[in-house]
Design a protein around this motif. Structure first.
Motif: not given
Length: 279
Positions: A17-21, A100-107, A134-135
Motif C-alpha cells: 500500500d502506498l500512503p494517501d495521495l 485532522k483525524r483522517w490525517a492522523a490515520g483514523f479512517t 473520495p479519500r
C-alpha cells in the motif's frame, strides 16, 4: 520447477500500500459545463457578427429563451452560477475535525461517527461516509504483474529459444538471474535436446556426467531412468529406426473408431481401416 517456485516471485513485485495521495488537481470540465461554455461562445460570436436572437436560435436549433439567457450573460460562469455551489450540510461544522483525524490515520467511519456524536453532531453515518468516500478512492494499492507460473516457465525452458517471444525471453532471463539452479537446468535441457535432434547418442555419457555434477534432483532421477535401459536409449538417440510409423497407425485406428461414435462393430471398423490404409 516446483522446488524453485519461490524463485519465480520477485521481491519487488508487490510493493504494498502506498500512503494517501495528495488532494488531486481540479477535476476536468464536466460535459454539462463544456456544453454551456461552447453554447455561450457560439451565441456571443454570432451576436458580434450582427445576427439577431431569432436568427441565432434558428441557426443553432435552440430555443429563443435559451439564446437570450446566453446573450445576457457576460461570462459562462453566470450561466453556471448556483449549480456549482454546494448546499449547506449538518457536517460542515465538523469537517475540520474529520480532516485532522483522517490525517492522523483514523479512517474508520464508524469510529469517527461516534466521536462526532459526542461533539454534538446529529446527522447520519451516511453523510460522513459520503464525505470520506473520495479519500478512500484515492488510497490505491500498486500491484505488479503476476509472476509466471510453474507450467509457464517449464514451457519456456522446454521450448526452443528461437520460438520465444521477446517478452517471454526477458521474463525467463529474469527468472534465471534469481535462480542459478534453473540456469543450470536450462543449459542441460538444451544440451539433451541437441543430442535428441541431431541423433548424437555417443555424447549422452558426457551429458550424464554433467548432470551428476549439478545439484538437480529432478534431472538426477531422469538420468537414473535412462541408465536402467542404457543400450536401448543410446540406440534410440543414434539410429534412424523408430516406432513412429507404428504409433501413427495406432492413432489413425483410434481416430476412425471415434468417428463412428462407438456404434459400429469390428467388421465395419476393419473395412474402414483397410480402406484408408490402401490410400
Amino acid at each position: 520447477m516446483r522446488q524453485h517456485t519461490g524463485c519465480l516471485r520477485s521481491s519487488s513485485s508487490y510493493p504494498g500500500d502506498l500512503p494517501d495521495l495528495e488532494r488531486p488537481p481540479a477535476q476536468e470540465m464536466s460535459p454539462f459545463e463544456a456544453r454551456i461554455r461552447e453554447r455561450h461562445a457560439l451565441v456571443h460570436g454570432l451576436l458580434d457578427q450582427g445576427h439577431g436572437i431569432r436568427e441565432i436560435a434558428r441557426e443553432l436549433h435552440m430555443g429563443g429563451n435559451t439564446v437570450r439567457r446566453c446573450a445576457r450573460a457576460a461570462t459562462p460562469e453566470q450561466l453556471l452560477g448556483g449549480r456549482r455551489q454546494p448546499r449547506p450540510s449538518q457536517l460542515d461544522p465538523y469537517k475540520s475535525h474529520l480532516d485532522k483525524r483522517w490525517a492522523a490515520g483514523f479512517t474508520n467511519a464508524v469510529q469517527l461517527h461516534s466521536e462526532l456524536r459526542a461533539l454534538g453532531y446529529r446527522g447520519s453515518y451516511q453523510i460522513i461516509s459520503d464525505y470520506l468516500r473520495p479519500r478512500r478512492r484515492r488510497r490505491i494499492r500498486v500491484v505488479g504483474p503476476a509472476p509466471p507460473g510453474v507450467r509457464q516457465v517449464t514451457g519456456w525452458i522446454m521450448r526452443h529459444p528461437d520460438r520465444l517471444s521477446e517478452s517471454e525471453g526477458k521474463q525467463l532471463t529474469d527468472v534465471f538471474t534469481r535462480c542459478p539452479e534453473l540456469t543450470a537446468a536450462h543449459r542441460l535441457i538444451r544440451s539433451f535436446a541437441e543430442i535428441l535432434s541431431t541423433r548424437t547418442g555417443q555424447d549422452l555419457k558426457d551429458w550424464v556426467v554433467s548432470v551428476q555434477a549439478e545439484q538437480l534432483p529432478g534431472l538426477h532421477s531422469f538420468v537414473t531412468g535412462l541408465e536402467k535401459d542404457w543400450d536401448a536409449v543410446v540406440q534410440g538417440l543414434t539410429g534412424h529406426w523408430n516406432s513412429g510409423p507404428v504409433e501413427g497407425r495406432v492413432n489413425h485406428i483410434k481416430m476412425v473408431k471415434r468417428q463412428m461414435f462407438g456404434r459400429a462393430k469390428l467388421p465395419l471398423l476393419r473395412k474402414r481401416v483397410l480402406l484408408t490404409a490402401a490410400r
